[in-house]
Motif scaffolding. Structure first.
Motif, PDB file in Angstrom:
ATOM      1  N   VAL A 193     135.395  54.593  -7.669  1.00  0.00           N
ATOM      2  CA  VAL A 193     136.530  53.863  -8.247  1.00  0.00           C
ATOM      3  C   VAL A 193     136.312  53.622  -9.734  1.00  0.00           C
ATOM      4  CG1 VAL A 193     137.748  51.642  -8.246  1.00  0.00           C
ATOM      5  CG2 VAL A 193     137.237  52.782  -6.079  1.00  0.00           C
ATOM      6  N   ARG A 194     135.079  53.215 -10.104  1.00  0.00           N
ATOM      7  CA  ARG A 194     134.814  52.945 -11.526  1.00  0.00           C
ATOM      8  C   ARG A 194     135.002  54.200 -12.364  1.00  0.00           C
ATOM      9  NH1 ARG A 194     130.650  49.342  -9.708  1.00  0.00           N
ATOM     10  NH2 ARG A 194     129.150  51.055  -9.697  1.00  0.00           N
ATOM     11  N   VAL A 221     138.712  54.859 -12.674  1.00  0.00           N
ATOM     12  CA  VAL A 221     139.354  53.877 -13.555  1.00  0.00           C
ATOM     13  C   VAL A 221     139.022  54.166 -15.016  1.00  0.00           C
ATOM     14  CG1 VAL A 221     139.369  51.437 -14.218  1.00  0.00           C
ATOM     15  CG2 VAL A 221     139.521  52.070 -11.806  1.00  0.00           C
ATOM     16  N   ARG A 238     132.553  52.044  -4.873  1.00  0.00           N
ATOM     17  CA  ARG A 238     132.753  51.393  -6.174  1.00  0.00           C
ATOM     18  C   ARG A 238     132.462  52.363  -7.314  1.00  0.00           C
ATOM     19  NH1 ARG A 238     129.910  46.847  -3.660  1.00  0.00           N
ATOM     20  NH2 ARG A 238     131.437  45.278  -3.042  1.00  0.00           N
ATOM     21  N   ALA A 285     140.201  47.793  -6.934  1.00  0.00           N
ATOM     22  CA  ALA A 285     140.518  48.756  -7.997  1.00  0.00           C
ATOM     23  C   ALA A 285     141.982  48.665  -8.392  1.00  0.00           C
ATOM     24  CB  ALA A 285     140.186  50.180  -7.530  1.00  0.00           C
TER      25      ALA A 285
END
Length: 205
Positions: A113-114, A117, A110, A196
């Motif tokens: 992914v964060r 993003v 995560r 995501a």
């Protein structure tokens, strides 16, 4: 099936869950998913054959209720639980450790992914600003600028987007392969990536 349930241990845990009260197959799947904090859920194809074998061994029985089979532990099943109490305690400890490992892995993915993003959002905002500046530039008496520089900015941002996207895929792939993940951990990683992708879809609508 998660590795913690190898060597007949899922059978033992099903008996443990049924010792708390009668359940149908879906309830057992849900209870296992809750025990693993949603990071693992056995399939119906995993649970029902084992319930049938437990019934064939006389350790559980079932009744039909509302079109569903409701399973209940027998005296023989309770006796097996008592005989394997130490094994069940070890299994509970292993499940706790497995949940911690899965949670840590999900947290790592995560975070990756964060970060990606956030980078994508920043680049998309910059691309939007560049497009607006080009579209709404006030007229002047000078000759209109050639489209090359604006197009180059867009191309640069798109190229950066492609580069970061490729780097993200490479890094996540390397992270997953280096850890030699179990099937359940890989399924968790896939769900994180799907989340995501859903976030990007909402962003780009």
């Amino acid at each position: 099936m998660t590795a913690v349930f190898g060597h007949g241990r899922l059978r033992l845990y099903l008996l443990k869950l049924l010792a708390d009260g009668p359940r149908h197959g879906y309830e057992l799947i849900r209870l296992l998913e809750e025990r693993f904090l949603g990071l693992y859920a056995p399939s119906a194809g995993t649970i029902y054959p084992r319930l049938q074998r437990l019934e064939g061994d006389g350790l559980v029985t079932h009744t039909a209720a509302g079109g569903r089979k409701v399973y209940e532990i027998t005296d023989a099943g309770r006796a097996e639980l008592r005989q394997r109490a130490d094994e069940l305690a070890t299994l509970e400890s292993d499940i706790t450790a497995s949940v911690q490992d899965l949670s840590a892995l999900a947290g790592e993915i995560r975070s990756e992914v964060r970060g990606s993003v956030r980078d994508l959002k920043r680049e998309l905002r910059e691309a939007t600003r560049q497009t607006r500046r080009t579209r709404w530039a006030p007229p002047t008496s000078d000759p209109a600028p050639a489209p090359g520089p604006a197009a180059s900015d867009d191309e640069r941002l798109l190229a950066e987007f492609d580069r970061r996207l490729a780097a993200f895929g490479t890094e996540v792939g390397a992270l997953v392969r280096a850890r030699r993940l179990t099937d359940s951990q890989l399924r968790t990683a896939i769900r994180v990536l799907d989340g995501a992708l859903d976030g990007l879809r909402r962003l780009l609508r």
